[in-house]
Scaffold this motif. Structure first.
Motif, PDB file in Angstrom:
ATOM      1  N   ASP A 181      -6.079  -7.105  -3.090  1.00 38.15           N
ATOM      2  CA  ASP A 181      -6.160  -6.338  -2.025  1.00 38.15           C
ATOM      3  C   ASP A 181      -7.554  -6.623  -1.197  1.00 38.15           C
ATOM      4  O   ASP A 181      -8.190  -5.584  -0.786  1.00 38.15           O
ATOM      5  CB  ASP A 181      -5.851  -5.127  -1.871  1.00 38.15           C
ATOM      6  CG  ASP A 181      -4.246  -4.894  -1.677  1.00 38.15           C
ATOM      7  OD1 ASP A 181      -3.833  -5.809  -1.396  1.00 38.15           O
ATOM      8  OD2 ASP A 181      -3.818  -3.479  -1.791  1.00 38.15           O
ATOM      9  N   GLU A 200      -1.170  -6.676  -4.547  1.00 38.99           N
ATOM     10  CA  GLU A 200      -1.148  -5.043  -4.133  1.00 38.99           C
ATOM     11  C   GLU A 200      -1.936  -4.038  -5.374  1.00 38.99           C
ATOM     12  O   GLU A 200      -1.632  -4.446  -6.583  1.00 38.99           O
ATOM     13  CB  GLU A 200       0.228  -4.866  -3.823  1.00 38.99           C
ATOM     14  CG  GLU A 200       0.315  -3.150  -3.294  1.00 38.99           C
ATOM     15  CD  GLU A 200       1.809  -2.760  -2.968  1.00 38.99           C
ATOM     16  OE1 GLU A 200       1.904  -2.013  -1.841  1.00 38.99           O
ATOM     17  OE2 GLU A 200       2.431  -3.714  -3.480  1.00 38.99           O
ATOM     18  N   ASN A 201      -2.515  -3.054  -5.096  1.00 39.78           N
ATOM     19  CA  ASN A 201      -2.873  -2.106  -5.974  1.00 39.78           C
ATOM     20  C   ASN A 201      -3.947  -2.687  -7.162  1.00 39.78           C
ATOM     21  O   ASN A 201      -3.624  -2.350  -8.378  1.00 39.78           O
ATOM     22  CB  ASN A 201      -1.786  -1.367  -6.599  1.00 39.78           C
ATOM     23  CG  ASN A 201      -0.906  -0.741  -5.830  1.00 39.78           C
ATOM     24  OD1 ASN A 201      -1.220  -0.037  -4.847  1.00 39.78           O
ATOM     25  ND2 ASN A 201       0.201  -0.742  -5.922  1.00 39.78           N
ATOM     26  N   SER A 233       0.418  -9.333  -1.447  1.00 44.26           N
ATOM     27  CA  SER A 233      -0.474  -8.216  -1.001  1.00 44.26           C
ATOM     28  C   SER A 233       0.638  -7.199  -0.236  1.00 44.26           C
ATOM     29  O   SER A 233       1.579  -7.617  -0.072  1.00 44.26           O
ATOM     30  CB  SER A 233      -1.622  -8.679   0.003  1.00 44.26           C
ATOM     31  OG  SER A 233      -0.981  -8.900   1.385  1.00 44.26           O
ATOM     32  N   LYS A 234       0.067  -6.026   0.097  1.00 49.60           N
ATOM     33  CA  LYS A 234       0.925  -5.269   0.706  1.00 49.60           C
ATOM     34  C   LYS A 234       1.246  -5.512   2.104  1.00 49.60           C
ATOM     35  O   LYS A 234       2.434  -5.068   2.580  1.00 49.60           O
ATOM     36  CB  LYS A 234       0.143  -3.654   0.846  1.00 49.60           C
ATOM     37  CG  LYS A 234      -1.278  -3.847   1.560  1.00 49.60           C
ATOM     38  CD  LYS A 234      -1.941  -2.445   1.476  1.00 49.60           C
ATOM     39  CE  LYS A 234      -3.372  -2.536   2.075  1.00 49.60           C
ATOM     40  NZ  LYS A 234      -3.975  -1.348   2.038  1.00 49.60           N
ATOM     41  N   LYS A 237       3.924  -8.322   1.743  1.00 48.22           N
ATOM     42  CA  LYS A 237       5.273  -7.419   1.636  1.00 48.22           C
ATOM     43  C   LYS A 237       6.108  -6.896   2.744  1.00 48.22           C
ATOM     44  O   LYS A 237       7.114  -7.206   2.962  1.00 48.22           O
ATOM     45  CB  LYS A 237       5.043  -6.365   0.394  1.00 48.22           C
ATOM     46  CG  LYS A 237       4.860  -6.822  -0.814  1.00 48.22           C
ATOM     47  CD  LYS A 237       5.001  -5.875  -1.866  1.00 48.22           C
ATOM     48  CE  LYS A 237       4.883  -6.232  -3.370  1.00 48.22           C
ATOM     49  NZ  LYS A 237       4.881  -4.985  -4.081  1.00 48.22           N
TER      50      LYS A 237
END
Length: 395
Positions: A181, A200-201, A233-234, A237
């Motif tokens: 991220d 992500e995260n 990654s967010k 998504k």
């Protein structure tokens, strides 16, 4: 005579602070200049000829090393691209700082090459790497991800950590980590750029490779394998890229005196459309494939369908006679269908010659034919012919 002595004295005085500032540190200026006369003829478009370096092989830079004692060195590299025959081009290539130890290898921090690019195959199995006759991008035979994780020209991974081990009994390993991220590195809002990398995260993207090199009488053997994981990654998504991208690679280079046989196979799972295996660097594609007016010169033939699976392979042979290398290579890419997007097959054959004028200068030339079979409705197949002659000088 007095004028000559004065000039020498002034030069000596000016050199003193430069030497003092660099005391204990070794700085080497290096570079490469390359230019090609290349004709690109894509079906459905006018043939285009230019004198340039579309693959951005030309560069200059500084290699830095300081001996710290006990077999330890501080190292660094600063490198920028050039483009003889084209527009001014000063974009960054490698830029990193690190440590090197005689017993444990190298550790680099910054903008680095991927493990798939210069360690486990990649440019090492393509005799015409970083020329108009390459196997990357428009050539269609190697993953050329825009985020730098593949083997594409002018492709580098930024905000990364890379480790290269020493060679022990012919074996060596390399690894790369990229923080998760890293929105800071995305130049556009929402993080949906080709530069996006990191999961992500806090999931770290990573690559690992291993290889073995050995010489058995007149037979040389180089065997390599690698794995790459690009975590979604967010932002990706939210845009529809739901699964992490994976790339498996294996290959070998076998040499018998002046003859070499080279081969590489890649299997791609869930190609990431946001800078991953469903994309190319602009240098690998010879331009921005989405820009209006590229007139067909720019092609990303090595890309998978977005979020799809597929495979790429290349086989080549070369034979050296004196200072001249004769080259023949080819292969195929298969992008499997994904949802409503049909499959696409790409085949490539390249023949040419490389003549070394000296240890640092060479001439090269050849012909490449790329066949594109795209099953998508309303999409015309765009086969590609490339004719090229060029000159290269290292300094």
């Amino acid at each position: 005579m007095n004028k000559k002595l004065m000039a020498l004295a002034i030069a000596g005085v000016m050199a003193v602070p430069l030497t003092a500032a660099a005391d204990g540190t070794h700085v080497t200026i290096f570079g490469r200049l390359q230019a090609e006369y290349a004709t690109v003829d894509v079906d459905g478009f006018n043939a285009q000829s230019a004198v340039s370096d579309d693959a951005l092989q030309s560069r200059w830079g500084l290699q830095i090393a300081e001996d710290l004692g006990m077999g330890l060195q501080a190292i660094g590299r600063i490198e920028y691209a050039l483009n003889p025959g084209g527009d001014v081009h000063s974009t960054a290539r490698e830029q990193w700082v690190g440590l090197r130890g005689d017993q444990w290898g190298e550790l680099k921090f910054g903008r680095v090459q991927s493990v798939l690019r210069d360690f486990a195959g990649g440019l090492l199995v393509d005799a015409f790497a970083e020329t108009s006759l390459h196997a990357n991008g428009s050539g269609g035979l190697m993953v050329s991800s825009a985020n730098g994780y593949g083997s594409g020209e002018h492709g580098f991974v930024k905000s990364a950590v890379r480790y290269d081990s020493p060679v022990v009994e012919g074996f060596s390993v390399a690894g790369l980590l990229m923080p998760g991220d890293a929105d800071k590195n995305d130049p556009v809002a929402g993080g949906l750029s080709a530069e996006n990398a990191g999961g992500e995260n806090g999931e770290w993207d990573f690559q690992i490779g291993a290889k073995y090199s050995g010489q058995f009488d007149i037979v040389g053997v180089d065997v390599f394998g690698a794995y790459s994981r690009d975590n979604v990654s967010k932002w990706q998504k939210l845009a529809g890229s739901s699964k992490d991208e994976q790339i498996w690679r294996g290959g070998a280079i076998i040499s018998v005196e002046d003859f070499r046989l080279r081969g590489q196979y890649e299997h791609v799972i869930h190609a990431n459309p946001f800078g991953g295996a469903a994309s190319c660097t602009e240098a690998a594609a010879f331009g921005d494939i989405t820009a209006p007016g590229n007139n067909g010169r720019a092609q990303c033939n090595s890309a998978m369908n977005a979020n799809g699976n597929g495979s790429l392979w290349i086989v080549g042979a070369d034979y050296t006679i004196g200072n001249t290398m004769l080259v023949a290579q080819g292969g195929m890419t298969r992008a499997k269908s994904k949802g409503l997007v049909a499959k696409r097959d790409v085949e490539n054959i390249t023949v040419g010659v490389i003549h070394n004028l000296s240890r640092r200068s060479s001439l090269f030339g050849g012909y490449q034919r790329v066949w594109v079979d795209d099953k998508a409705i309303g999409v015309a197949d765009s086969d590609r012919n490339v004719y090229s002659v060029g000159v290269r000088h290292d300094f």
